[in-house]
Design a protein around this motif. Structure first.
Motif, short mmCIF file in Angstrom:
data_model
loop_
_atom_site.label_atom_id
_atom_site.label_comp_id
_atom_site.label_asym_id
_atom_site.label_seq_id
_atom_site.Cartn_x
_atom_site.Cartn_y
_atom_site.Cartn_z
N GLY A 272 1.05 -1.27 -0.28
CA GLY A 272 0.23 0.41 0.12
C GLY A 272 0.94 1.43 -0.08
N LEU A 273 2.10 1.30 0.69
CA LEU A 273 3.00 2.25 1.27
C LEU A 273 3.68 2.30 -0.15
N LEU A 274 3.94 1.35 -1.33
CA LEU A 274 4.83 1.62 -2.22
C LEU A 274 4.10 2.29 -3.56
N ALA A 275 2.44 2.25 -3.12
CA ALA A 275 1.73 2.28 -3.94
C ALA A 275 1.17 4.19 -4.14
N PHE A 276 1.49 4.47 -3.37
CA PHE A 276 1.39 5.73 -2.81
C PHE A 276 2.29 6.57 -2.61
N PHE A 277 3.61 6.29 -3.02
CA PHE A 277 4.73 6.63 -2.71
C PHE A 277 4.80 6.67 -4.42
#
Length: 198
Positions: free
Chosen positions: A82-87
């Motif tokens: 999820g964090l990777l998708a955001f960044f």
């Protein structure tokens, strides 16, 4: 008198990156569903495993500990995706590189779990040679999943396959040449001031 430096045009996110971001979010959601199902039925699976190996050398194998570890690892993977998708969506090059790394590790873990499951019968039969009191592989699985609904196994299998596909396609999309410019740092070109005309 100095001339104002023109503002750089906003970066346009290519379709390859947008699709990769959506796939990473989807993979995170699928992993989370998998973890929730595992947590809900962990007790039932532990009971089934305990019943299957009762009275054998595997009676104290620590099924509950492996379930907890699996749930924790699954949660960590879901949060990271999820964090990777955001960044990645923000155009961060570090996130793009980490997606290849973390995505690759997640793929290895999932494919490794598939491989272990496929080789499970071989390992089990080897253990049965040392302890003939162990049930057959088919009987073990029958007892293991006896307390969970019939849809549990196929649903978790489908979730795992879809997660692998989503991560793999996202990794490929981020490696395509069309995605590269979005992650380059835009440098402002300096122009010397133009002297006033007389």
């Amino acid at each position: 008198m100095t001339s104002a430096v023109p503002a750089s045009a906003p970066r346009v996110r290519p379709s390859t990156v947008s699709l990769a971001v959506n796939l990473l979010y989807a993979a995170a959601a699928l992993e989370l569903i998998y973890v929730i199902l595992g947590a809900v039925y962990a007790g039932k699976l532990a009971e089934g495993a305990k019943r299957a190996v009762e009275g054998t050398s595997q009676a104290n194998a620590g099924q509950g500990v492996s379930s907890v570890v699996s749930i924790v690892v699954g949660l960590v993977i879901a949060v990271l995706l999820g964090l990777l998708a955001f960044f990645v969506g923000q155009g961060k090059q570090v996130a793009r590189i980490l997606t290849w790394v973390v995505g690759g590790l997640a793929l290895c873990c999932t494919i490794g779990a598939f491989g272990f499951a496929m080789l499970g019968s071989t390992f089990w039969e080897q253990a049965r040679k040392n302890d003939p009191s162990l049930p057959t592989w088919e009987r073990y699985n029958e007892l293991l999943y006896s307390e969970v609904p019939g849809w549990y196994q196929p649903v978790t299998m489908v979730l795992s396959v879809l997660t692998v596909i989503a991560i793999l396609v996202a990794i490929i999309l981020l490696a395509l040449p069309k995605s590269h410019p979005y992650f380059r740092t835009v440098q402002q070109e300096w122009e010397p001031p133009v002297p006033p005309t007389s």
